[in-house]
Design a protein around this motif. Structure first.
Motif, PDB file in Angstrom:
ATOM      1  N   ALA A   4     -16.082 -24.580   3.372  1.00 52.45           N
ATOM      2  CA  ALA A   4     -16.418 -23.817   2.165  1.00 52.45           C
ATOM      3  C   ALA A   4     -17.012 -22.464   2.543  1.00 52.45           C
ATOM      4  O   ALA A   4     -17.700 -22.324   3.558  1.00 52.45           O
ATOM      5  CB  ALA A   4     -17.416 -24.592   1.310  1.00 52.45           C
ATOM      6  N   VAL A   5     -16.720 -21.480   1.720  1.00 54.72           N
ATOM      7  CA  VAL A   5     -17.251 -20.127   1.885  1.00 54.72           C
ATOM      8  C   VAL A   5     -18.073 -19.787   0.649  1.00 54.72           C
ATOM      9  O   VAL A   5     -17.615 -20.012  -0.479  1.00 54.72           O
ATOM     10  CB  VAL A   5     -16.091 -19.113   2.022  1.00 54.72           C
ATOM     11  N   CYS A   6     -19.255 -19.259   0.871  1.00 50.13           N
ATOM     12  CA  CYS A   6     -20.119 -18.847  -0.240  1.00 50.13           C
ATOM     13  C   CYS A   6     -20.119 -17.323  -0.336  1.00 50.13           C
ATOM     14  O   CYS A   6     -20.601 -16.642   0.577  1.00 50.13           O
ATOM     15  CB  CYS A   6     -21.543 -19.344  -0.010  1.00 50.13           C
ATOM     16  N   GLN A   7     -19.571 -16.806  -1.413  1.00 53.92           N
ATOM     17  CA  GLN A   7     -19.541 -15.352  -1.645  1.00 53.92           C
ATOM     18  C   GLN A   7     -20.417 -15.048  -2.853  1.00 53.92           C
ATOM     19  O   GLN A   7     -20.089 -15.440  -3.971  1.00 53.92           O
ATOM     20  CB  GLN A   7     -18.099 -14.900  -1.877  1.00 53.92           C
TER      21      GLN A   7
ATOM     22  N   HIS B 209     -25.499 -32.300   4.939  1.00 50.69           N
ATOM     23  CA  HIS B 209     -24.709 -32.919   6.018  1.00 50.69           C
ATOM     24  C   HIS B 209     -23.523 -32.029   6.380  1.00 50.69           C
ATOM     25  O   HIS B 209     -22.383 -32.483   6.463  1.00 50.69           O
ATOM     26  CB  HIS B 209     -24.212 -34.316   5.594  1.00 50.69           C
ATOM     27  N   ALA B 210     -23.823 -30.757   6.563  1.00 52.65           N
ATOM     28  CA  ALA B 210     -22.759 -29.776   6.828  1.00 52.65           C
ATOM     29  C   ALA B 210     -23.188 -28.845   7.955  1.00 52.65           C
ATOM     30  O   ALA B 210     -24.378 -28.590   8.157  1.00 52.65           O
ATOM     31  CB  ALA B 210     -22.467 -28.942   5.576  1.00 52.65           C
ATOM     32  N   ILE B 211     -22.200 -28.365   8.678  1.00 49.24           N
ATOM     33  CA  ILE B 211     -22.439 -27.273   9.617  1.00 49.24           C
ATOM     34  C   ILE B 211     -22.623 -26.009   8.786  1.00 49.24           C
ATOM     35  O   ILE B 211     -21.820 -25.732   7.894  1.00 49.24           O
ATOM     36  CB  ILE B 211     -21.240 -27.132  10.570  1.00 49.24           C
ATOM     37  N   VAL B 212     -23.700 -25.271   9.052  1.00 56.99           N
ATOM     38  CA  VAL B 212     -23.965 -24.045   8.305  1.00 56.99           C
ATOM     39  C   VAL B 212     -23.902 -22.858   9.265  1.00 56.99           C
ATOM     40  O   VAL B 212     -24.511 -22.876  10.343  1.00 56.99           O
ATOM     41  CB  VAL B 212     -25.346 -24.110   7.605  1.00 56.99           C
ATOM     42  N   VAL B 213     -23.137 -21.867   8.858  1.00 58.99           N
ATOM     43  CA  VAL B 213     -22.951 -20.666   9.679  1.00 58.99           C
ATOM     44  C   VAL B 213     -23.236 -19.453   8.806  1.00 58.99           C
ATOM     45  O   VAL B 213     -22.695 -19.351   7.692  1.00 58.99           O
ATOM     46  CB  VAL B 213     -21.507 -20.592  10.231  1.00 58.99           C
ATOM     47  N   GLY B 214     -24.053 -18.560   9.297  1.00 65.97           N
ATOM     48  CA  GLY B 214     -24.328 -17.355   8.515  1.00 65.97           C
ATOM     49  C   GLY B 214     -25.004 -16.304   9.361  1.00 65.97           C
ATOM     50  O   GLY B 214     -25.424 -16.556  10.497  1.00 65.97           O
TER      51      GLY B 214
ATOM     52  N   ALA C 262     -16.275 -15.032   5.368  1.00 58.27           N
ATOM     53  CA  ALA C 262     -17.213 -15.133   4.247  1.00 58.27           C
ATOM     54  C   ALA C 262     -17.712 -13.734   3.947  1.00 58.27           C
ATOM     55  O   ALA C 262     -18.521 -13.176   4.691  1.00 58.27           O
ATOM     56  CB  ALA C 262     -18.378 -16.054   4.597  1.00 58.27           C
ATOM     57  N   ASP C 263     -17.208 -13.149   2.876  1.00 61.10           N
ATOM     58  CA  ASP C 263     -17.591 -11.801   2.477  1.00 61.10           C
ATOM     59  C   ASP C 263     -18.694 -11.892   1.428  1.00 61.10           C
ATOM     60  O   ASP C 263     -19.105 -12.988   1.019  1.00 61.10           O
ATOM     61  CB  ASP C 263     -16.356 -11.059   1.951  1.00 61.10           C
ATOM     62  N   ARG C 264     -19.186 -10.749   0.978  1.00 65.82           N
ATOM     63  CA  ARG C 264     -20.268 -10.714  -0.010  1.00 65.82           C
ATOM     64  C   ARG C 264     -19.905  -9.749  -1.132  1.00 65.82           C
ATOM     65  O   ARG C 264     -18.955  -8.977  -1.018  1.00 65.82           O
ATOM     66  CB  ARG C 264     -21.589 -10.302   0.639  1.00 65.82           C
ATOM     67  N   ILE C 265     -20.663  -9.815  -2.204  1.00 66.98           N
ATOM     68  CA  ILE C 265     -20.526  -8.843  -3.290  1.00 66.98           C
ATOM     69  C   ILE C 265     -21.916  -8.272  -3.568  1.00 66.98           C
ATOM     70  O   ILE C 265     -22.861  -8.530  -2.814  1.00 66.98           O
ATOM     71  CB  ILE C 265     -19.910  -9.479  -4.551  1.00 66.98           C
ATOM     72  N   GLY C 266     -22.047  -7.512  -4.657  1.00 65.94           N
ATOM     73  CA  GLY C 266     -23.355  -6.982  -5.033  1.00 65.94           C
ATOM     74  C   GLY C 266     -23.527  -5.547  -4.572  1.00 65.94           C
ATOM     75  O   GLY C 266     -23.680  -5.291  -3.391  1.00 65.94           O
ATOM     76  N   SER C 267     -23.492  -4.620  -5.501  1.00 71.20           N
ATOM     77  CA  SER C 267     -23.700  -3.216  -5.141  1.00 71.20           C
ATOM     78  C   SER C 267     -25.078  -3.065  -4.511  1.00 71.20           C
ATOM     79  O   SER C 267     -26.059  -3.622  -4.993  1.00 71.20           O
ATOM     80  CB  SER C 267     -23.571  -2.352  -6.400  1.00 71.20           C
ATOM     81  N   GLU C 268     -25.136  -2.322  -3.407  1.00 69.75           N
ATOM     82  CA  GLU C 268     -26.389  -2.233  -2.654  1.00 69.75           C
ATOM     83  C   GLU C 268     -26.618  -0.793  -2.232  1.00 69.75           C
ATOM     84  O   GLU C 268     -25.872  -0.275  -1.393  1.00 69.75           O
ATOM     85  CB  GLU C 268     -26.281  -3.154  -1.425  1.00 69.75           C
ATOM     86  N   ARG C 269     -27.593  -0.145  -2.841  1.00 71.70           N
ATOM     87  CA  ARG C 269     -27.918   1.250  -2.485  1.00 71.70           C
ATOM     88  C   ARG C 269     -26.664   2.134  -2.497  1.00 71.70           C
ATOM     89  O   ARG C 269     -26.434   2.918  -1.581  1.00 71.70           O
ATOM     90  CB  ARG C 269     -28.634   1.303  -1.141  1.00 71.70           C
ATOM     91  N   GLY C 270     -25.831   1.917  -3.491  1.00 72.06           N
ATOM     92  CA  GLY C 270     -24.653   2.768  -3.663  1.00 72.06           C
ATOM     93  C   GLY C 270     -23.412   2.312  -2.927  1.00 72.06           C
ATOM     94  O   GLY C 270     -22.362   2.934  -3.046  1.00 72.06           O
TER      95      GLY C 270
ATOM     96  N   LEU D  33     -21.577 -18.610   5.341  1.00 68.10           N
ATOM     97  CA  LEU D  33     -22.293 -17.600   4.558  1.00 68.10           C
ATOM     98  C   LEU D  33     -21.972 -16.220   5.125  1.00 68.10           C
ATOM     99  O   LEU D  33     -21.495 -16.096   6.252  1.00 68.10           O
ATOM    100  CB  LEU D  33     -23.802 -17.872   4.631  1.00 68.10           C
ATOM    101  N   PRO D  34     -22.261 -15.161   4.362  1.00 64.78           N
ATOM    102  CA  PRO D  34     -21.915 -13.807   4.833  1.00 64.78           C
ATOM    103  C   PRO D  34     -22.785 -13.345   6.011  1.00 64.78           C
ATOM    104  O   PRO D  34     -23.740 -13.998   6.412  1.00 64.78           O
ATOM    105  CB  PRO D  34     -22.167 -12.938   3.594  1.00 64.78           C
ATOM    106  N   GLU D  35     -22.419 -12.182   6.501  1.00 72.61           N
ATOM    107  CA  GLU D  35     -23.227 -11.411   7.456  1.00 72.61           C
ATOM    108  C   GLU D  35     -24.554 -11.032   6.781  1.00 72.61           C
ATOM    109  O   GLU D  35     -24.574 -10.745   5.582  1.00 72.61           O
ATOM    110  CB  GLU D  35     -22.415 -10.150   7.792  1.00 72.61           C
TER     111      GLU D  35
END
Lengths: 272, 272
Positions: free
Chosen positions: A7-10, A81-86, A207-215, A42-44
């Protein structure tokens, strides 16, 4: 055939709203957990945000490996019970932090990788890592981790694939392109993730991200590619979402293509 | 900005109908010539066909560089004032021919390249070349040539790009996939052509073929990609056609990406 659910969380990350970012991260992981995945990506820089004003601000948000972000990964790995990567902003001994990612299973930190290809103003903020992208043994198979721009270099993906990686995970923050793709075209980052999966017969997951951040806006283009380079989930289109897919990671053991060919053995490095 | 018009001729090749194949080749080039392109790209083995029964049959169709196929390229280059690139079955000193391609300008053979990555039963028919893909100076700029499966290795395209190629031409015969792509997805070969263009900031051009041949069907997926990996023409979808596009080959001189990045300088070969 046994498959591995990845699973990917964006979600929206905001460097100026750490509490909100953490809340959205937790909500996204909770949503992902409903599918009972064995791997959650999870994202960078998934808790800090990306658009640091300067080194000092990045240093102020940097954490050791036993700091709160990786502690959160450990907690989530136990709970689900999951491998978590972020990704997280990692404190260094020097005057700049690393842009790092951790792979955590069953509460244990299996590896921390420090981004080796820095994008844009990251070069003014972070220290680049000097170690190759790792390939780690996990309960589901061999996982490689690299971060965002790293995964745009075909040799990076090739290198981990030849070291046995079945699943290549890339926590990312893909900034929106100045010129958006022509109608009907995917972002080049997505096309590369597809191509490098196909070239190496590995699964690639961004795993990419969203959310405008400082322009700065973001593609929000998370994708899970199979060993033929076809998306099994995504590419996402800028929305907050969870992607997941069931991957037969054993497919990545087969580098043969038909009777006569083999993706690895057919290479002729002496000619390149 | 001056641009270079590049045309691709995609037509039906039939190993059992050499006269018909030649007729269709000539008709396709004539159609392309109406657009007055400076470069005309023909498929792999563009006069002989591909599905040889055995070495003996391939030997019987093999030609020296001064044989009829390259002579045809010379004639067409004169007639249409265009660089002509295409594949032919090349006689060797040994017991197997080469799967070769020639670059011809103004009646002059600039280079002959012998395919180094053999696909499928080609391994039973041809001798693989042992020289890297060439980068040749032409009146429009630096052109690299490789053949079909060669171009699926990212290091091949990277290698010619780092040697200065602006335009990477790949005469091809893409056999139809056993499992066609999922709906809406392009063939992996197309995705790789796009990705490797974007990785290296070069133009990639694939001249594919059509025409069922001894039970083998073909993708017919010719494509012309710009330096961002977006198709400027194609990908074709199995029809006989001419593709052409106007390429600003100077764009391939710029490997910088924004202020901080450079596709070539950012590579870290010591880590791969």
């Amino acid at each position: 055939m046994p498959t591995t659910r990845v699973a990917v969380c964006q979600y929206a990350i905001d460097i100026d709203d750490p509490a909100g970012t953490l809340k959205r991260l937790r909500a996204s992981v909770a949503e992902a957990a409903e599918a009972e995945p064995q791997v959650i990506v999870l994202p960078e820089l998934c808790t800090s945000g990306y658009v640091f004003h300067d080194i000092a601000e990045a240093q102020s948000r940097a954490e050791p490996v036993d700091g709160p972000t990786v502690q959160l990964f450990r907690e989530l790995s136990f709970k689900h019970h999951a491998i978590v990567v972020g990704g997280f902003c990692e404190r260094s001994d020097g005057d700049r932090p690393f842009n790092s990612a951790a792979v955590v299973e069953n509460g244990e930190v299996l590896v921390v990788y420090r981004k080796t290809h820095l994008w844009g103003t990251e070069k003014l903020i972070f220290t680049a890592g000097d170690e190759p992208a790792p390939v780690v043994n996990t309960s589901v198979g061999k996982i490689a981790v690299m971060i965002c721009y790293d995964a745009e270099f075909p040799e990076m993906v090739g290198s981990v694939a030849r070291r046995g990686a079945q699943l290549v995970l890339a926590p990312s923050n893909w900034p929106a392109l100045k010129l958006p793709p022509p109608p009907g075209e995917r972002a080049p980052e997505v096309v590369k993730a597809q191509a490098f999966a196909a070239v190496n017969r590995v699964f690639t997951v961004v795993a990419d991200r969203i959310g405008s951040e400082r322009g700065v806006d973001w593609i929000g283009g998370s994708v899970i590619c199979n060993v033929w380079g076809y998306p099994m989930a995504g590419p996402a289109n800028g929305d907050a979402l969870v992607l997941w897919a069931d991957l037969d990671l054993n497919q990545a053991f087969t580098k043969a293509v038909g009777v006569q060919n083999n993706s690895f053995e057919d290479r002729r490095p002496e000619l390149y």
